[in-house]
Design an enzyme around this catalytic site. Structure first.
Site, short mmCIF file in Angstrom:
data_model
loop_
_atom_site.label_atom_id
_atom_site.label_comp_id
_atom_site.label_asym_id
_atom_site.label_seq_id
_atom_site.Cartn_x
_atom_site.Cartn_y
_atom_site.Cartn_z
N GLU A 100 13.70 -59.82 25.91
CA GLU A 100 15.03 -60.02 24.45
C GLU A 100 15.52 -58.61 23.58
OE1 GLU A 100 16.61 -62.46 23.32
OE2 GLU A 100 15.59 -64.32 24.69
N CYS A 155 18.15 -60.96 44.82
CA CYS A 155 19.54 -60.25 44.75
C CYS A 155 20.57 -59.99 44.98
CB CYS A 155 18.70 -59.50 46.00
SG CYS A 155 17.50 -58.48 46.09
#
Length: 342
Positions: free
Chosen positions: A105, A131
């Site tokens: 975060e 990916c």
């Protein structure tokens, strides 16, 4: 417009306006990695040159002193804005799609939003899907453009393979490492670093843009444990991943034929993994190898940035009207394909 379920999309009015890649200055050759791995290779009686002969990866890029993935991603974004001639105040969305993240975060996207000086009205968030993140980000941005919710969107990605590369070599050199351990972490040695940014906007407002035509995604999540990565390493069952990935790619390819013929595209821009993966897809789909550009020999596998980096390098050789298919398989397993009209 959606057809054939939630995972097949036809885009109405979205176009790729610009694409910019930033390549790290430092080159790490596979021969250098062989040198660092020599003690374990000799102990396990493994030959040198496996990365070159099996994967086809001869070198990869790493960030040099004074460079970083986030600064390079901002640089790529600046280049994309300048190339398209779009004022940053009109950007309504920025999506970061990188696997690399320095913390949980906040999102990596907030750094890019701030670094690019985007307006407070620009929505910003991360998409994480191994990916395939960049293609997924382009698809979502295109849908929001089609819906009239935003005018312009930036999709960005920056990858830093240094830490995982370092930890992998260090771990493999331990005396308890077995052949099975080595092969399970071998794909980590193919990873490279880089950054890229794509600017999308309305096709009717930019006739010279490259239209997004159609996208297909499919999932085979029963294979969710075949390639699992973290900050320190990536652990892969390469044979099972290739087998499951090929089954999923070809199933999606056949399903897409209900709506479109992709057998004669001008370019097939694939996720850049290795010689083995590329050859398997070319053979199964009966593609023309000359239409499949490769960047993994020089840049390695740059994760979600691989497809757009390869497209950016190939763009100067493309002509208006060329049909381009983006293709990828990501850990999970998921596959995504997207057609562009150049």
């Amino acid at each position: 417009m959606r057809v054939g379920g939630n995972a097949t999309s036809m885009y109405r009015n979205a176009a790729l306006l610009s694409l910019a890649a930033v390549t790290p200055d430092r080159v790490t050759t596979s021969a250098e990695l062989d040198g660092r791995l020599r003690p374990v290779l000799e102990r396990l009686r493994l030959p040198t040159g496996l990365l070159q002969r099996i994967a086809g990866v001869h070198e990869r890029r790493n960030w040099a002193q004074g460079q970083s993935f986030d600064a390079a991603t901002v640089e790529a974004g600046e280049k994309a804005l300048a190339e398209a001639g779009v004022d940053r105040g009109r950007i309504g969305l920025i999506i970061n799609t990188s696997v690399t993240r320095p913390h949980l975060e906040p999102s990596v996207a907030v750094r890019m939003h701030h670094g690019l000086g985007l307006p407070s009205s620009a929505v910003n968030f991360d998409i994480a899907n191994a990916c395939l993140g960049f293609v997924n980000g382009m698809s979502l941005a295109a849908q929001l453009i089609d819906a009239g919710q935003i005018e312009y969107a930036l999709v960005v990605d920056g990858e830093d393979a240094d830490e995982i590369q370092h930890h992998t070599v260090e771990r493999l050199c331990r005396p308890e490492t077995t052949r099975a351990d080595f092969m399970r972490e071998f794909p980590s040695l193919t990873l490279g670093s880089g950054a890229v940014a794509a600017l999308l906007g309305r096709a009717d407002a930019h006739p010279s843009g490259h239209r997004l035509v159609m996208g297909v995604t499919r999932a085979a999540t029963q294979f969710n444990d075949l390639c699992v990565g973290g900050v320190n390493g990536m652990y892969t069952d390469a044979k099972a991943l290739l087998r499951g990935g090929m089954q999923l790619v070809m199933a999606a390819w056949q399903e897409a034929r209900q709506h479109v013929d992709w057998s004669d595209m001008d370019r097939y821009v694939m996720h850049q993994v290795s010689d083995v993966h590329t050859a398997a897809i070319i053979k199964a789909a009966k593609l023309d190898r000359d239409r499949v550009p490769l960047t993994y020999p020089r840049f390695g596998n740059v994760g979600p940035a691989s497809i757009p980096i390869t497209l950016a390098h190939e763009a100067p050789s493309l002509s208006p009207g060329d049909r381009v298919l983006l293709m990828g398989v990501g850990s999970g397993i998921n596959t995504a394909m997207m057609e562009l009209a150049w």
